[in-house]
Design a protein around this motif. Structure first.
Motif, mmCIF file in Angstrom:
data_model
loop_
_atom_site.group_PDB
_atom_site.id
_atom_site.type_symbol
_atom_site.label_atom_id
_atom_site.label_comp_id
_atom_site.label_asym_id
_atom_site.label_seq_id
_atom_site.Cartn_x
_atom_site.Cartn_y
_atom_site.Cartn_z
ATOM 1 N N ASP A 174 -2.186 2.302 11.334
ATOM 2 C CA ASP A 174 -3.176 1.430 10.721
ATOM 3 C C ASP A 174 -2.551 0.341 9.857
ATOM 4 N N GLY A 175 -1.489 0.676 9.178
ATOM 5 C CA GLY A 175 -0.872 -0.340 8.343
ATOM 6 C C GLY A 175 -1.496 -0.395 6.960
ATOM 7 N N TRP A 176 -1.069 -1.403 6.186
ATOM 8 C CA TRP A 176 -1.482 -1.503 4.792
ATOM 9 C C TRP A 176 -2.967 -1.804 4.627
ATOM 10 N N THR A 177 -3.531 -2.573 5.537
ATOM 11 C CA THR A 177 -4.867 -3.129 5.306
ATOM 12 C C THR A 177 -5.977 -2.353 5.972
ATOM 13 N N GLU A 178 -5.631 -1.348 6.780
ATOM 14 C CA GLU A 178 -6.638 -0.671 7.589
ATOM 15 C C GLU A 178 -6.692 0.815 7.274
ATOM 16 N N GLY A 179 -7.817 1.415 7.569
ATOM 17 C CA GLY A 179 -7.945 2.856 7.410
ATOM 18 C C GLY A 179 -8.327 3.270 6.001
ATOM 19 N N GLU A 180 -8.745 4.513 5.861
ATOM 20 C CA GLU A 180 -9.141 5.041 4.568
ATOM 21 C C GLU A 180 -7.924 5.140 3.644
ATOM 22 N N MET A 227 4.602 -1.523 14.486
ATOM 23 C CA MET A 227 5.233 -0.724 13.428
ATOM 24 C C MET A 227 4.502 -0.934 12.104
ATOM 25 N N PRO A 228 4.440 0.089 11.247
ATOM 26 C CA PRO A 228 3.887 -0.112 9.906
ATOM 27 C C PRO A 228 4.736 -1.113 9.127
ATOM 28 N N VAL A 229 4.080 -1.903 8.269
ATOM 29 C CA VAL A 229 4.795 -2.918 7.502
ATOM 30 C C VAL A 229 5.888 -2.301 6.639
ATOM 31 N N ASN A 230 5.570 -1.175 5.979
ATOM 32 C CA ASN A 230 6.577 -0.596 5.085
ATOM 33 C C ASN A 230 7.810 -0.124 5.851
#
Length: 338
Positions: free
Chosen positions: A17-23, A266-269
């Motif tokens: 989901d990444g930083w901006t998406e998901g709970e 890939m996730p941003v982090n």
């Protein structure tokens, strides 16, 4: 490379989901509302999905570098870094090539801008009129005034290396002289097979100020190019390890998108940690020292006897003619730009 290049919308797991998406996202509820799209003198900027796209936009001049270019590039990279939606940044050029180097004709003709004007750069160290006085063969050259200008160009271009997020340079047509100072700072280079890549001004009146060639190619191959001013094709660049991939020109868009989509999954982090870890090895090689020394020598190269002779010939016959006379003995004049 295209195998498994599903877009982010096809991701199967919550960790994508990444930083901006998901709970539980730190950005949950922080809607940015309507954003005014930035405008830049030398490039365009847009975000599509998870990809920030920076495109040099002076096709009528081969996307040649002006005093605005490093400021525009650094600002666009920072905008992408601050945008939590963005996972990867791609830099490309509109028109027939990526970047043909510095726009020397503009610097000579009307003060470094497509339209000469008094603005916030007038009377500063990057004012092309100030620099023209400092480069007058009949006067006295101040190397630190020269360095103050060129180091700021490098600072803007190196934003690609120092960005938090991965950067990709997409090369086609030509990427020569100062254009390579930009591209070699990118984390990944992908190019068309027939792209012309090199630094012909090492023949006279130039040293690559970014100082990245040995770091990207190793000592011997960097010297092979810079001791002759010869250029690589895109296919050779991939063979030598300068580019991560090369392909026929008509496939470049699709191949680049496949690479971007894979990185964007890939996730941003994760991307940030991987880039920081790998950059630590690159920076430990002394890229900052290489940049400083190369920038000083670039100024010196324009103030040798040969450098002055080239400058005076360019003033008398025009830059194109001076470049033709420089490159014809090497048999590669007229192969695109440079």
């Amino acid at each position: 490379m295209s195998e498994g290049a599903a877009g982010p919308a096809d991701r199967p797991a919550a960790w994508r989901d990444g930083w901006t998406e998901g709970e539980g996202s730190p950005f949950a509820g922080r809607h940015r509302g309507e954003q005014t799209e930035p405008t830049y003198a030398t490039l365009t900027y847009e975000v599509t999905g998870r990809i920030a796209r920076i495109t040099f936009d002076r096709p009528e001049r081969g996307n040649a570098i002006t005093v605005d270019t490093p400021l525009d590039l650094a600002a666009a990279v920072e905008r992408a870094d601050l945008d939590p939606r963005v996972h990867v940044i791609v830099v490309s050029g509109r028109g027939s090539g990526f970047c043909g180097g510095y726009d020397l004709s503009i610097f000579a003709e009307n003060g470094g801008r497509p339209e000469a004007a008094v603005d916030d750069l007038t009377g500063t160290t990057v004012d092309p009129v100030v620099q023209a006085v400092n480069h007058d063969p009949a006067g006295t050259w101040d190397p630190m005034l020269d360095y103050a200008m060129m180091s700021r160009f490098n600072r803007g271009f190196s934003s690609l290396l120092h960005a938090d997020k991965p950067t990709v340079a997409k090369l086609h047509g030509f990427c020569v002289a100062g254009g390579t100072d930009i591209a070699l700072y990118a984390d990944q280079i992908i190019c068309a097979d027939d792209t012309k890549i090199g630094y012909p001004p090492t023949r006279v009146w130039g040293v690559p100020a970014a100082g990245m060639w040995a770091h990207r190619l190793g000592d011997q191959r960097a010297k092979r190019l810079l001791l002759t001013g010869d250029c690589l094709t895109g296919a050779q660049a991939a063979e030598w390890g300068l580019a991560v991939e090369s392909c026929p020109a008509d496939e470049l868009d699709d191949r680049t998108e496949a690479l971007l989509e894979r990185i964007a999954m890939m996730p941003v982090n994760q991307l940030m940690m991987i880039k920081l870890a790998l950059n630590s090895a690159l920076l430990a090689q002394g890229t900052a020292t290489s940049q400083m020394i190369s920038t000083v020598f670039d100024g010196v190269s324009r103030h040798t006897r040969e450098g002055y002779a080239f400058q005076q010939r360019a003033a008398a016959a025009g830059f194109r003619e001076a470049v033709r006379e420089r490159d014809e003995p090497f048999g590669d004049h007229g192969l695109r730009r440079g």
